[in-house]
Design a protein around this motif. Structure first.
Motif, short mmCIF file in Angstrom:
data_model
loop_
_atom_site.label_atom_id
_atom_site.label_comp_id
_atom_site.label_asym_id
_atom_site.label_seq_id
_atom_site.Cartn_x
_atom_site.Cartn_y
_atom_site.Cartn_z
N GLU A 1 0.82 -1.21 0.00
CA GLU A 1 0.00 0.00 0.00
C GLU A 1 0.85 1.27 0.00
O GLU A 1 0.52 2.25 -0.67
CB GLU A 1 -0.93 0.01 1.23
N GLN B 1 -6.86 6.23 4.11
CA GLN B 1 -7.14 4.84 4.48
C GLN B 1 -5.97 4.22 5.24
O GLN B 1 -6.16 3.47 6.21
CB GLN B 1 -7.45 4.02 3.23
N GLU C 1 -6.41 2.91 8.98
CA GLU C 1 -6.16 1.48 9.19
C GLU C 1 -5.13 1.25 10.27
O GLU C 1 -5.28 0.38 11.13
CB GLU C 1 -5.71 0.83 7.87
N ASP D 1 -6.84 2.15 13.72
CA ASP D 1 -7.87 1.21 14.14
C ASP D 1 -7.30 -0.16 14.45
O ASP D 1 -7.78 -0.85 15.36
CB ASP D 1 -8.94 1.09 13.05
N SER D 2 -6.28 -0.57 13.73
CA SER D 2 -5.64 -1.86 14.04
C SER D 2 -5.02 -1.83 15.42
O SER D 2 -5.12 -2.80 16.19
CB SER D 2 -4.59 -2.18 12.98
N ARG E 1 -14.06 -5.86 13.48
CA ARG E 1 -13.90 -5.57 12.05
C ARG E 1 -13.76 -6.88 11.26
O ARG E 1 -13.06 -7.80 11.69
CB ARG E 1 -12.66 -4.71 11.81
N SER F 1 -10.20 -5.28 6.09
CA SER F 1 -9.41 -4.06 6.12
C SER F 1 -10.06 -3.00 5.24
O SER F 1 -10.76 -3.30 4.27
CB SER F 1 -7.98 -4.35 5.64
N LEU G 1 -8.30 -0.78 3.53
CA LEU G 1 -7.36 -0.40 2.49
C LEU G 1 -7.88 -0.77 1.11
O LEU G 1 -8.46 -1.84 0.91
CB LEU G 1 -6.00 -1.07 2.72
N TYR H 1 -17.72 2.86 6.56
CA TYR H 1 -16.86 2.40 7.66
C TYR H 1 -16.69 3.49 8.71
O TYR H 1 -16.76 3.22 9.93
CB TYR H 1 -15.51 1.98 7.08
#
Length: 534
Positions: free
Chosen positions: A308, A341, A345, A348-349, A365, A368, A370, A380
């Motif tokens: 990413e 994103q 991400e 939140d992870s 969740r 993902s 992404l 989301y």
């Protein structure tokens, strides 16, 4: 030659190679006459046999033999038989070659399978896969003759179709027939020789046949071949010629000639796209001056990048490509969205691993965020970050301002996400608005019938649906929706407005006795001020 002597007349035979003599004692072998030598077919050995015959028995043995010795007394009789044989042969009229049995020097009929195998193996120095067929088992000498011409026509000399597997082949070869391979017509391999004209070459390409185009060496012949393929309106033929030109011409010459042939150019671009030859396609688009197509082709390469962060950097480099105004804005939004994103991400992870955020514990969740579309990202953020401050990257209102979403897009996405979480108070707040005089009323960018459908898909109870069903403008639609979703108070109000006493009495059977709806119906029926129409 084996003598014709019965088993009873023969004396006991003893091999000279045995350990003992005739009487059982050890005796030295002595020389024996050649007439006492015999050949054994089973052991393939010469066996020396010692026979103790008397003189009379030996004479009887030779006189009783099947073979007859030659004597000069019979010369006149043989000459007479020879003359008769010659006369009989001369009287035979040969009218057709097929009626004559042809044999070779070994006595095998010419045209038989064994003869064909022998001729083929002798005329070629290469190894063949024909099995070796012995003369004793492959040809039946007493059977009918089979000429070569009769073999090709399928008839024997007697006019009937021969059974080759029965008459000519042994049992182990009866299932395989061998015949000489006939040479194919010249038209079948004409294309491999290379003597086809451009018109014939294109015609064979249209017929789906393999054609060799290497004989066309000059640029004029190659371009003529391409023009004929284009005139034939056959995409397969055009593509085949373009592949040949791609292999035999330089890029500069090929691109220059394709520029004036738009049909062939479109086929060539499609071919390069399907075969994923990106470098050659980019060179072609640059040579043609199609800078926007070149930029879009480079932009499409981002899907091949799995990391990413590297994809984000690649999209950032694509912003400077010569896009049109609309395309440049889309590429910029794509880069900004992926950048956000990645930030959301990561945060939140970490929150999900720590277990400190309640929403991630109650609603884990499932995937993902992404590389998700913009609407999915907004859904989301409404689902997990609806209460975040407006300045944060995960705020739904911030996403709407950044990517210029319409009010309807944000409203539908928020309504679906909040209904999924069953946050009915927040759902109701989406419709709250105040008039000029300060009175609150529900307002929606969607029709309320559409709002009811969205809420029902997310398992909203009838108590939540009733206020929105009552806001449907059309009375028939409102009554249908109220009966479908069991909004009893809405149905009762509609029948009261219509002054339909019979329908109200009939609907009373559908509500629970003693409930609030049942008492409301009872009160309305007892009200003397209402003028019922029935």
């Amino acid at each position: 030659m084996q003598p014709n002597v019965s088993a009873a007349q023969r004396p006991p035979l003893h091999s000279a190679h045995s350990a003992g003599g005739v009487d059982g004692t050890n005796a030295e072998p002595r020389l024996i006459s050649h007439k006492h030598l015999f050949y054994s077919r089973q052991s393939h050995e010469t066996v020396y046999i010692k026979m103790q015959w008397s003189k009379g028995e030996e004479d009887d043995y030779w006189n009783s033999s099947q073979s007859k010795a030659f004597t000069f007394d019979e010369e006149e009789e043989d000459l007479t038989q020879l003359k008769q044989t010659r006369q009989a042969v001369n009287n035979i009229k040969l009218t057709d070659d097929d009626d004559v049995e042809k044999v070779n020097w070994s006595g095998e009929p010419v045209g038989s399978i064994s003869w064909l195998v022998g001729e083929t193996s002798s005329s070629s120095n290469q190894k063949t896969d024909f099995p070796r067929v012995s003369s004793e088992s492959s040809v039946n000498r007493s059977g009918p003759g089979l000429s070569l011409s009769a073999l090709f026509r399928g008839r024997s000399s007697r006019g009937s179709y021969p059974n080759l597997s029965d008459s000519c082949l042994p049992e182990q070869l009866s299932s395989r027939l061998f015949a000489p391979e006939l040479r194919r017509p010249r038209a079948d391999y004409k294309d491999f020789v290379g003597d086809l004209s451009p018109e014939e070459t294109v015609q064979r390409l249209q017929q789906g046949k393999a054609v060799g185009m290497e004989r066309f060496r000059s640029l004029q012949d190659k371009l003529l071949l391409l023009d004929l393929a284009v005139d034939g309106n056959d995409g397969n033929a055009i593509t085949a010629v373009l592949i040949f030109l791609k292999r035999t011409l330089s890029k500069d010459v090929l691109f220059r000639e394709l520029e004036s042939r738009q049909t062939a150019l479109r086929h060539f671009i499609h071919f390069l796209t399907e075969t994923h030859e990106q470098r050659l396609l980019l060179d072609l688009l640059r040579a043609l001056g199609r800078v926007e197509d070149t930029a879009l082709l480079q932009y499409k390469d981002h899907v091949t990048i799995s990391d990413e962060n590297k994809r984000r950097d690649y999209l950032k480099s694509c912003i400077s490509l010569p896009f049109s105004a609309d395309d440049a804005a889309l590429v910029q939004d794509h880069f900004t969205l992926l950048e956000r994103q990645i930030i959301i991400e990561v945060a939140d992870s970490q929150s999900e691993k720590n277990g400190k955020v309640e929403v991630f514990q109650k609603f884990p969740r499932k995937a993902s965020i992404l590389n998700m579309p913009l609407i999915t990202t907004v859904y989301y953020c409404v689902y997990y970050h609806n209460s975040d401050p407006e300045g944060s990257y995960s705020s739904p209102s911030n996403l709407r301002q950044t990517f210029k979403l319409s009010e309807q897009q944000l409203f539908i996405t928020s309504l679906s996400a909040l209904s999924k979480r069953r946050l009915w108070s927040e759902v109701d707040s989406l419709f709250s608005s105040r008039s000029f005089f300060g009175f609150g009323r529900k307002k929606s960018p969607l029709s309320f019938s559409r709002v009811v459908d969205i809420l029902h898909k997310n398992s909203a109870p009838s108590q939540v649906l009733s206020p929105f069903v009552s806001l449907v403008e059309d009375s028939d639609s409102r009554l249908t929706l109220a009966q479908k979703h069991k909004c009893h108070d809405v149905v009762i109000n509609i029948f009261r407005e219509q002054k339909d006493r019979l329908s109200l009495i009939q609907y009373r059977s559908k509500v629970e006795p003693g409930s609030q709806e049942d008492r409301t119906i009872q009160t309305l029926l007892q009200n003397s001020q209402i003028r019922w129409k029935n």
